[in-house]
Design a protein around this motif. Structure first.
Motif, PDB file in Angstrom:
ATOM      1  N   HIS A  62     -72.514 -41.555  -8.462  1.00 36.73           N
ATOM      2  CA  HIS A  62     -71.591 -42.667  -8.288  1.00 36.73           C
ATOM      3  C   HIS A  62     -71.169 -43.139  -9.688  1.00 36.73           C
ATOM      4  N   VAL A  63     -70.011 -43.754  -9.788  1.00 44.16           N
ATOM      5  CA  VAL A  63     -69.516 -44.244 -11.075  1.00 44.16           C
ATOM      6  C   VAL A  63     -70.574 -45.094 -11.780  1.00 44.16           C
ATOM      7  N   ASP A  64     -70.784 -44.826 -13.043  1.00 37.89           N
ATOM      8  CA  ASP A  64     -71.681 -45.628 -13.885  1.00 37.89           C
ATOM      9  C   ASP A  64     -73.173 -45.401 -13.658  1.00 37.89           C
ATOM     10  N   LYS A  87     -74.112 -40.314 -15.356  1.00 31.75           N
ATOM     11  CA  LYS A  87     -73.867 -38.879 -15.425  1.00 31.75           C
ATOM     12  C   LYS A  87     -73.541 -38.429 -16.854  1.00 31.75           C
ATOM     13  N   SER A  88     -72.617 -39.129 -17.510  1.00 33.39           N
ATOM     14  CA  SER A  88     -72.201 -38.713 -18.857  1.00 33.39           C
ATOM     15  C   SER A  88     -73.328 -38.881 -19.859  1.00 33.39           C
ATOM     16  N   THR A  89     -74.103 -39.951 -19.697  1.00 34.13           N
ATOM     17  CA  THR A  89     -75.218 -40.178 -20.606  1.00 34.13           C
ATOM     18  C   THR A  89     -76.246 -39.055 -20.462  1.00 34.13           C
ATOM     19  N   LEU A  90     -76.521 -38.674 -19.224  1.00 30.03           N
ATOM     20  CA  LEU A  90     -77.461 -37.572 -19.008  1.00 30.03           C
ATOM     21  C   LEU A  90     -76.917 -36.271 -19.605  1.00 30.03           C
ATOM     22  N   SER A 129     -76.889 -43.466 -30.193  1.00 28.66           N
ATOM     23  CA  SER A 129     -75.699 -44.027 -29.564  1.00 28.66           C
ATOM     24  C   SER A 129     -75.315 -43.215 -28.335  1.00 28.66           C
ATOM     25  N   ASN A 130     -74.463 -43.796 -27.552  1.00 31.44           N
ATOM     26  CA  ASN A 130     -73.995 -43.180 -26.341  1.00 31.44           C
ATOM     27  C   ASN A 130     -72.689 -42.479 -26.643  1.00 31.44           C
ATOM     28  N   ARG A 131     -72.751 -41.207 -26.895  1.00 30.22           N
ATOM     29  CA  ARG A 131     -71.544 -40.557 -27.386  1.00 30.22           C
ATOM     30  C   ARG A 131     -70.625 -40.080 -26.274  1.00 30.22           C
ATOM     31  N   LEU A 141     -68.537 -35.499 -23.360  1.00 30.24           N
ATOM     32  CA  LEU A 141     -67.760 -34.795 -22.354  1.00 30.24           C
ATOM     33  C   LEU A 141     -66.516 -35.585 -21.926  1.00 30.24           C
ATOM     34  N   ASP A 142     -66.549 -36.877 -22.140  1.00 30.88           N
ATOM     35  CA  ASP A 142     -65.384 -37.681 -21.770  1.00 30.88           C
ATOM     36  C   ASP A 142     -64.396 -37.697 -22.921  1.00 30.88           C
ATOM     37  N   LYS A 143     -63.448 -36.763 -22.885  1.00 27.74           N
ATOM     38  CA  LYS A 143     -62.584 -36.608 -24.040  1.00 27.74           C
ATOM     39  C   LYS A 143     -61.406 -37.573 -24.075  1.00 27.74           C
ATOM     40  N   GLY A 175     -64.631 -45.841 -18.911  1.00 28.76           N
ATOM     41  CA  GLY A 175     -65.976 -45.349 -18.625  1.00 28.76           C
ATOM     42  C   GLY A 175     -66.012 -44.444 -17.413  1.00 28.76           C
ATOM     43  N   ILE A 176     -64.894 -43.817 -17.087  1.00 29.57           N
ATOM     44  CA  ILE A 176     -64.916 -42.894 -15.962  1.00 29.57           C
ATOM     45  C   ILE A 176     -64.469 -41.526 -16.442  1.00 29.57           C
ATOM     46  N   THR A 177     -64.920 -40.521 -15.753  1.00 27.03           N
ATOM     47  CA  THR A 177     -64.517 -39.173 -16.104  1.00 27.03           C
ATOM     48  C   THR A 177     -63.330 -38.788 -15.248  1.00 27.03           C
ATOM     49  N   VAL A 178     -62.256 -38.339 -15.867  1.00 26.68           N
ATOM     50  CA  VAL A 178     -61.072 -37.980 -15.115  1.00 26.68           C
ATOM     51  C   VAL A 178     -60.946 -36.476 -14.992  1.00 26.68           C
ATOM     52  N   ILE A 218     -83.480 -39.893 -10.457  1.00 28.52           N
ATOM     53  CA  ILE A 218     -83.368 -41.356 -10.446  1.00 28.52           C
ATOM     54  C   ILE A 218     -83.274 -41.812 -11.899  1.00 28.52           C
ATOM     55  N   ASN A 219     -82.151 -42.382 -12.254  1.00 27.48           N
ATOM     56  CA  ASN A 219     -81.886 -42.717 -13.652  1.00 27.48           C
ATOM     57  C   ASN A 219     -82.081 -44.217 -13.913  1.00 27.48           C
ATOM     58  N   LYS A 220     -82.178 -44.560 -15.168  1.00 26.79           N
ATOM     59  CA  LYS A 220     -82.271 -45.952 -15.643  1.00 26.79           C
ATOM     60  C   LYS A 220     -83.598 -46.604 -15.240  1.00 26.79           C
ATOM     61  N   SER A 255     -84.948 -41.812 -17.765  1.00 23.80           N
ATOM     62  CA  SER A 255     -84.032 -42.738 -18.418  1.00 23.80           C
ATOM     63  C   SER A 255     -83.152 -41.878 -19.319  1.00 23.80           C
ATOM     64  N   ALA A 256     -81.909 -41.736 -18.914  1.00 20.59           N
ATOM     65  CA  ALA A 256     -80.987 -40.914 -19.715  1.00 20.59           C
ATOM     66  C   ALA A 256     -80.749 -41.599 -21.050  1.00 20.59           C
ATOM     67  N   LYS A 257     -80.754 -42.917 -21.030  1.00 18.23           N
ATOM     68  CA  LYS A 257     -80.496 -43.663 -22.250  1.00 18.23           C
ATOM     69  C   LYS A 257     -81.549 -43.378 -23.310  1.00 18.23           C
TER      70      LYS A 257
HETATM   71  P1  GTP Z   1     -68.581 -41.956 -14.706  1.00 17.84           P
HETATM   72  O1  GTP Z   1     -68.185 -40.982 -15.765  1.00 17.84           O
HETATM   73  O2  GTP Z   1     -67.598 -43.045 -14.548  1.00 17.84           O
HETATM   74  O3  GTP Z   1     -68.940 -41.322 -13.427  1.00 17.84           O
HETATM   75  O4  GTP Z   1     -69.879 -42.735 -15.240  1.00 17.84           O
HETATM   76  P2  GTP Z   1     -71.221 -42.064 -15.586  1.00 17.84           P
HETATM   77  O5  GTP Z   1     -71.950 -41.809 -14.337  1.00 17.84           O
HETATM   78  O6  GTP Z   1     -70.942 -40.935 -16.502  1.00 17.84           O
HETATM   79  O7  GTP Z   1     -72.017 -43.185 -16.345  1.00 17.84           O
HETATM   80  P3  GTP Z   1     -72.282 -43.326 -17.897  1.00 17.84           P
HETATM   81  O8  GTP Z   1     -73.069 -42.204 -18.425  1.00 17.84           O
HETATM   82  O9  GTP Z   1     -70.990 -43.652 -18.537  1.00 17.84           O
HETATM   83  O10 GTP Z   1     -73.240 -44.585 -17.888  1.00 17.84           O
HETATM   84  C1  GTP Z   1     -72.825 -45.832 -17.379  1.00 17.84           C
HETATM   85  C2  GTP Z   1     -73.555 -46.947 -18.103  1.00 17.84           C
HETATM   86  O11 GTP Z   1     -74.957 -46.891 -17.835  1.00 17.84           O
HETATM   87  C3  GTP Z   1     -73.419 -46.872 -19.616  1.00 17.84           C
HETATM   88  O12 GTP Z   1     -73.253 -48.170 -20.112  1.00 17.84           O
HETATM   89  C4  GTP Z   1     -74.751 -46.281 -20.077  1.00 17.84           C
HETATM   90  O13 GTP Z   1     -75.106 -46.715 -21.356  1.00 17.84           O
HETATM   91  C5  GTP Z   1     -75.700 -46.833 -19.031  1.00 17.84           C
HETATM   92  N1  GTP Z   1     -76.867 -45.969 -18.846  1.00 17.84           N
HETATM   93  C6  GTP Z   1     -76.878 -44.637 -18.604  1.00 17.84           C
HETATM   94  N2  GTP Z   1     -78.132 -44.174 -18.488  1.00 17.84           N
HETATM   95  C7  GTP Z   1     -78.952 -45.233 -18.678  1.00 17.84           C
HETATM   96  C8  GTP Z   1     -80.381 -45.406 -18.671  1.00 17.84           C
HETATM   97  O14 GTP Z   1     -81.168 -44.492 -18.486  1.00 17.84           O
HETATM   98  N3  GTP Z   1     -80.842 -46.668 -18.885  1.00 17.84           N
HETATM   99  C9  GTP Z   1     -80.010 -47.716 -19.087  1.00 17.84           C
HETATM  100  N4  GTP Z   1     -80.567 -48.913 -19.292  1.00 17.84           N
HETATM  101  N5  GTP Z   1     -78.689 -47.594 -19.111  1.00 17.84           N
HETATM  102  C10 GTP Z   1     -78.151 -46.373 -18.901  1.00 17.84           C
END
Ligand code: GTP
Length: 604
Positions: free
Chosen positions: A14-16, A19-22, A38-40, A43-45, A53-56, A131-133, A163-165
């Motif tokens: 689901h959005v946010d 996925k991109s962080t992982l 940092s959160n680079r 893949l989101d060019k 913050g969405i992937t198109v 399961i992330n975050k 935790s992808a972060k």
């Molecule tokens: P779409 O490309 O729109 O589908 O979003 P996404 O699923 O790629 O999400 P994205 O990786 O952009 O992460 C969304 C937000 O969650 C960002 O602000 C990240 O920093 C945050 N985030 C991602 N992984 C973690 C995590 O493991 N822990 C925390 N605390 N934040 C995270």
């Protein structure tokens, strides 16, 4: 790499949900990008992707990883997370054998998690729940694992908590990819069979096709054929995506990579096409359904002198997004422009934003409409159209009831997931949008999942915003195509002193005609200046008037302010008034400024 050491997978979420962080972490671990805190989101060019913050546009990357003394090639195929782009999700998935289903440990399963799960499930892919975050204070991985077990019938012990972060447990994810996802099923000693699953456009080299090889191999100099068009091409370059293009000597069965072969137009690179060697034809793989536009809007340059600039911007942008349909259109009020078809509302917004940001174009977008259908009864019309069932995208072409057996409107099946405390508000919102409830289930102690059948027209404008605000942002929404249904549609005219205004004709459901007509009349009253006589603004169905507003008569004396003084100032004001008049359009004897049209037609 032997096929046994290749894995093709995708991340869906689901959005946010991260996925991109992982994806970033996976690229780091495998040494594709240097480690940073940092959160680079490499893949989101696109700029809009970063901002929103969405992937198109899906991107692909090949990763190298050593495990258990063996070298693996892991092809990560990135997919967009939003509803409008689910066609991109399905096409990416067809190049994969498995997926990582990422779910936020705090938010749990959301509407698009469900939609994405079923796309992967139907494609019979291995599904690894992640399961992330788990670092979040409110993270409740246990609850999310229970949801996953209940909704998807996946044992909770299969879930990987990460935790992808912070990179926690991410290495484990790579190992799961290797152990749980099967290698691609291919035969190397067989003729080339490549699935074209995406494409981008490069001004110098033409189409860059993303391909997945299900058989054989391909190299520079090979003569290939597109099963779809029958055209043949000589291969100029092949390589893998890291995500930057990295040329390679050859691509083998099981691999995912890119191919450049002198295709000049995106249209030549039909998504879902099969490419094979001219010498060794193969049976094409089942293709994709081509994405069909569901939301239409007019687009006009703010200033007609910008028409050509806008035209070239539009051409460039559609090169990379073949899912937008473009037809020329013109309106007496807004000038020459286009009628564009989009997959959904977000798609429209992203397109508009890219046009403004990347091409610096300023445009007027008209309020979105959906494609209606009519089953004709008039023999004359059937002959004219050459068929009985017609699609109407332009309200001006709406056939009269007397010539029609039945009108049809597009429907969608919506999924809403929300905490149950907002249930009653959401139910009444859905009802006010002519929704028909199909199911209501609890996915855990406090969360509900609702399924509703909606007319698409009722959700394209502000449904999602309404849902978000009434649920303090907690409800999520997704929809899928549900065909067409019979509908009591009417054509509504807007009249100024009895004369219909061609560009304001609207198609509405009979039940909704009054509020729609009233809103248009009000907007016109606010933006048509007073004139020498009274102006009646009416919304009418046939001869029946539904709503009326009045602009009172008034003589606007531009000289009144001058107290007889300075003559040059008087001249200036008179000139300005004359210029103002030039921009007016006359409907009967009523002068209507361009702004009035814009205020009614424009997307708000
Ligand atoms: P779409 O490309 O729109 O589908 O979003 P996404 O699923 O790629 O999400 P994205 O990786 O952009 O992460 C969304 C937000 O969650 C960002 O602000 C990240 O920093 C945050 N985030 C991602 N992984 C973690 C995590 O493991 N822990 C925390 N605390 N934040 C995270």
């Amino acid at each position: 790499y032997a096929v046994e050491n290749i894995r093709n997978f995708s991340i869906i979420a689901h959005v946010d949900h991260g996925k991109s962080t992982l994806a970033d972490r996976l690229l780091e671990i495998t040494g594709r990008i240097p480690k940073t805190d940092s959160n680079r989101q490499v893949l989101d060019k696109l700029q809009v992707e970063r901002e929103r913050g969405i992937t198109v546009k899906a991107q692909t990357a090949s990763l190298f990883y050593n495990f258990d003394g063996k070298k693996y090639l892991l092809n990560l195929i990135d997919t967009p997370g939003h509803v409008d782009f689910s066609y991109e999700v399905s096409r990416s998935l067809s190049a994969c054998q498995g997926v990582l289903l990422v779910v936020d440990a705090n938010e749990g399963i959301q509407a698009q998690t469900v939609a994405n799960f079923f796309l992967a499930f139907e494609a019979q892919l291995s599904i690894i729940p992640v399961i992330n975050k788990i670092d979040l204070k409110n993270a409740d991985p246990e609850r999310v694992e229970k949801q996953i077990e209940k909704m998807f019938d996946i044992p909770r012990s299969d879930c990987v908590r990460i935790s992808a972060k912070f990179g926690t447990n991410v290495e484990r994810v790579l190992q799961e990819v290797i152990t749980k996802i099967p290698p691609p099923k291919t035969e190397r000693i067989s003729p080339l069979k490549a699935l074209l699953f995406d494409s981008t456009f490069d001004h110098y080299r033409g189409v860059v096709a993303n391909i997945a090889l299900f058989g054989g191999e391909v190299t520079r100099g090979h003569r290939i054929v597109s099963a779809h068009t029958g055209k043949s091409y000589e291969v100029n370059e092949v390589g893998i995506l890291t995500p930057e293009e990295l040329p390679a000597d050859k691509l083998y069965a099981g691999q995912v990579g890119y191919l450049i072969a002198g295709m000049k137009e995106v249209k030549e690179a039909q998504i879902g096409d099969t490419l094979y060697l001219q010498k060794q034809p193969v049976k094409p793989m089942p293709g994709f359904k081509s994405a069909k536009p569901m939301v239409f809007a007019g687009m006009f340059p703010v200033d007609q002198s910008e028409y050509n600039n806008l035209k070239s911007a539009l051409e460039k942008l559609t090169l990379n997004d073949s899912s937008v349909t473009v037809h020329r259109d013109s309106s007496a009020a807004l000038g020459a422009g286009w009628r564009l078809g989009f997959l959904g509302l977000l798609h429209l917004e992203v397109f508009n934003q890219r046009l403004e940001q990347e091409y610096n174009a300023s445009v007027i977008m008209t309020s979105p409409t959906v494609p209606y259908k009519a089953i004709l009864s008039s023999h004359k019309l059937i002959k004219e159209y050459g068929e009985k069932e017609i699609t109407i995208v332009n309200p001006a072409e709406f056939p009269d009831k007397s010539q029609v057996l039945e009108y049809l409107e597009p429907m969608v099946l919506g999924t809403i997931i929300s905490p149950d405390e907002f249930m009653s508000k959401i139910l009444s919102l859905c009802q006010s949008r002519r929704g028909i409830q199909k199911s209501l289930v609890y996915i855990d102690d406090h969360r509900i999942m609702l399924k509703y059948l909606f007319p698409l027209n009722e959700i394209v404008v502000d449904f999602y915003d309404g849902l978000k605000s009434m649920s303090s942002g907690y409800a999520s929404f997704d929809y899928e195509d549900a065909g067409y249904q019979s509908a009591d549609l009417v054509k509504m005219d807007i009249l100024l002193n009895g004369r219909p205004v061609e560009e304001l004709v609207t198609i509405a459901h009979r039940e909704k005609a009054y509020p729609v007509g009233k809103a248009i009349c009000e907007r016109l009253r606010e933006s048509i200046p007073r004139q020498l006589f009274e102006i009646a603004i009416q919304a009418a169905i046939g001869s029946k008037v539904l709503a009326r507003e009045t602009v009172k008569a008034y003589r606007k004396n531009v000289l009144a302010k001058c107290y007889g003084g300075d003559i040059t100032r008087k001249m200036k004001l008179l000139k300005r008034q004359a210029e103002g008049k030039k921009k007016m359009r006359k409907i009967g004897n009523v002068e209507v400024p361009k702004d009035a049209f814009i205020s009614v037609l424009k997307r708000t």
